[in-house]
Motif scaffolding. Structure first.
Motif, short mmCIF file in Angstrom:
data_model
loop_
_atom_site.label_atom_id
_atom_site.label_comp_id
_atom_site.label_asym_id
_atom_site.label_seq_id
_atom_site.Cartn_x
_atom_site.Cartn_y
_atom_site.Cartn_z
N ASN A 66 -52.86 67.91 48.32
CA ASN A 66 -52.19 66.96 48.12
C ASN A 66 -52.48 65.98 47.06
N GLU A 67 -53.79 65.88 47.08
CA GLU A 67 -53.95 65.19 45.88
C GLU A 67 -53.39 65.01 44.76
N LEU A 68 -53.16 66.67 43.82
CA LEU A 68 -52.98 67.56 42.94
C LEU A 68 -51.25 66.50 42.96
N TYR A 69 -50.17 67.10 44.23
CA TYR A 69 -49.13 66.86 44.61
C TYR A 69 -48.65 65.47 44.46
N GLY A 70 -49.94 63.76 44.73
CA GLY A 70 -48.88 62.87 44.62
C GLY A 70 -50.11 62.33 43.30
N SER A 71 -50.59 62.75 42.92
CA SER A 71 -51.20 62.66 41.40
C SER A 71 -49.53 62.84 40.12
N SER A 72 -49.27 64.27 40.21
CA SER A 72 -48.36 64.35 39.75
C SER A 72 -47.15 63.30 39.81
N GLY A 73 -47.05 62.83 41.02
CA GLY A 73 -45.71 62.34 41.36
C GLY A 73 -45.42 60.91 40.20
N LEU A 74 -46.64 60.58 40.15
CA LEU A 74 -47.02 59.70 39.76
C LEU A 74 -47.22 59.86 37.53
N PHE A 75 -48.57 60.65 37.88
CA PHE A 75 -48.75 60.21 36.26
C PHE A 75 -48.34 60.73 35.20
N PRO A 76 -47.32 61.65 35.70
CA PRO A 76 -46.61 62.08 33.94
C PRO A 76 -45.76 61.07 33.98
N LEU A 77 -44.87 60.16 34.41
CA LEU A 77 -44.18 59.37 34.51
C LEU A 77 -44.48 58.27 33.67
N LEU A 78 -45.70 57.95 34.50
CA LEU A 78 -46.35 56.39 34.27
C LEU A 78 -47.21 56.59 33.25
N LEU A 79 -47.54 57.61 32.10
CA LEU A 79 -47.67 58.06 30.18
C LEU A 79 -47.00 58.05 30.08
N VAL A 80 -45.34 58.55 30.02
CA VAL A 80 -44.09 58.71 29.52
C VAL A 80 -44.08 56.63 29.55
N HIS A 81 -43.57 56.31 30.08
CA HIS A 81 -43.43 54.65 29.98
C HIS A 81 -44.52 53.58 29.92
N ILE A 82 -46.26 54.04 29.29
CA ILE A 82 -46.51 53.52 29.03
C ILE A 82 -46.06 53.31 26.76
N LEU A 83 -45.57 54.47 26.42
CA LEU A 83 -45.03 55.54 25.00
C LEU A 83 -44.01 54.30 24.72
N SER A 84 -42.76 54.38 25.82
CA SER A 84 -41.42 53.79 25.61
C SER A 84 -41.54 52.41 25.74
N GLU A 85 -39.83 52.33 24.77
CA GLU A 85 -39.55 50.92 24.92
C GLU A 85 -39.25 50.37 25.58
#
Length: 310
Positions: A66-85
Motif C-alpha cells: 500500500n505504501e508503494l501504491y500510495g506513493s506512486s499516486g503522488l510522487f511521479p506527478l509531483l516530480l513532473v510539476h516541480i520542473l514544469s512551467e
C-alpha cells in the motif's frame, strides 16, 4: 469557467522558485527512491523467507504494498510539476490521482486496524492465536479490506464525475474535497454519501483499534513483567505508525477544510503532503528496525547478496 465537466485542473499551489526547483526535484526524487527501495526490499525479504510467512508479516506485506501504491499516486506527478512551467492536469488523471490517494488512505487505516486486532490475539489469547489467525484467514481479510476500500472510493469518484463545475484550481495535488468544492452547487446525494462515508472510514477501523488496545492494556495491567515487555515490544511500532498516520490525516484535514491563509505557503504544503510522504517511508524503517526477526533476516539477506557479489 463554467461547464458540465472538468477538462483539466490547475494545481495552483506551485510557485516559481527559479533554479531551486532542480534542488527540490532532486530531494523529492531521492525521497521517492528511498520509499521504493525500503518497501520493495522488505516485501522481497518477507516473501522469500518461509520463517516470515506468519500472519503479522503477511499484514506487513499488505501495508508495504500500500505504501508503494500510495506513493506512486503522488510522487511521479509531483516530480513532473516541480520542473514544469504549466501546472494543468487532465481531468481523468486528476480523478485517477484522487482514487489512488483515497484508496491508499482507506487501506492504510484498515490495515492498521487489522494489525491491532492481530496484536490483541497474540498478546491476550496466545494459545488460540495460531487457530484463530491462520495465513488463509489473513489473506481473506486483506482481500476484503482492499476490495472494500476500492469500491468505497470508486463510488465517491463516480459521484463527483456527475457534478457541474464552475472552477478548476486546487492545491498541490488532486484532492477529492477540494475538487468537490469547485462544483457550481451542492448535490444532496454527494453530501449524504460524503458524510456517511467519512463516518464509516473513521469508525470501522477505529472500533477494532480501541477494542484491541483496551484489552491489551487490561491484560498488561494485571500481567507479569514479561507480559508487559512483550506487549510493548510488539505494539510499539504499530502505535507509532498509527499515531503518525492519524496526525498526518489531521494535518491534511486542517489545511484543506479551514482557512489557512495566515500560515506560510511552505508550511501548508508540508501539512498537505505529510501523510503521503512520511508514512510510506516511516513504516518500513519502523518495522524493519523494531521487529527483531525482520531486522535479522533482512541483514542476513543483504550480507549474503554482498558476499555473492564478490
Amino acid at each position: 469557467m463554467s461547464n458540465l465537466s472538468l477538462s483539466y485542473v490547475v494545481l495552483g499551489a506551485y510557485v516559481s522558485v527559479g533554479n531551486l526547483r532542480y534542488l527540490f526535484f532532486l530531494l523529492v526524487a531521492l525521497l521517492y527512491g528511498a520509499v521504493l527501495f525500503v518497501n520493495t526490499s522488505l516485501i522481497l525479504v518477507i516473501c522469500v523467507n518461509r520463517a516470515l510467512h506468519q500472519p503479522m508479516y503477511l499484514f506487513l506485506v499488505s501495508l508495504f504494498v500500500n505504501e508503494l501504491y500510495g506513493s506512486s499516486g503522488l510522487f511521479p506527478l509531483l516530480l513532473v510539476h516541480i520542473l514544469s512551467e504549466s501546472h494543468a492536469v487532465p481531468a481523468p488523471l486528476c480523478f485517477l490521482q484522487i482514487f489512488v490517494i483515497y484508496t491508499y488512505g482507506h487501506v492504510e487505516f484498515c490495515s492498521l486496524a487489522l494489525m491491532s486486532y492481530d496484536r490483541y490475539l497474540a498478546i491476550c489469547r496466545p494459545l488460540q492465536y495460531r487457530r484463530q489467525m491462520t495465513p488463509g484467514k489473513v489473506l481473506v481479510l486483506v482481500l476484503v479490506l482492499w476490495t472494500y476500500s476500492f469500491l468505497k472510493v470508486l463510488v465517491t469518484v463516480s459521484l463527483n464525475l456527475r457534478l457541474r463545475f464552475c472552477g478548476n484550481v486546487v492545491s498541490l495535488y488532486c484532492h477529492n474535497y477540494l475538487v468537490a468544492r469547485l462544483a457550481c452547487s451542492g448535490n444532496r446525494v454527494n453530501d449524504v454519501y460524503g458524510l456517511c462515508g467519512t463516518v464509516l472510514a473513521v469508525l470501522v477501523p477505529l472500533a477494532p483499534i480501541v477494542f484491541s488496545y483496551a484489552r491489551i492494556l487490561r491484560v498488561c495491567s494485571g500481567g507479569s513483567r514479561q507480559t508487559r515487555q512483550k506487549a510493548v515490544s510488539t505494539c510499539c511500532p504499530h502505535l507509532v505508525s498509527l499515531l503518525n498516520f492519524s496526525c498526518g490525516g489531521c494535518f491534511e484535514i486542517l489545511q484543506s477544510r479551514f482557512d489557512m491563509s495566515h500560515v506560510p505557503a511552505a508550511l501548508r504544503g508540508v501539512l498537505s503532503l505529510y501523510f503521503l510522504v512520511i508514512q510510506p517511508l516511516l513504516n518500513p524503517l519502523l518495522y524493519g528496525m523494531q521487529v527483531s526477526k525482520v531486522r535479522h533476516i533482512y541483514r542476513d539477506t543483504l550480507s549474503c547478496k554482498a558476499m555473492a557479489g564478490h
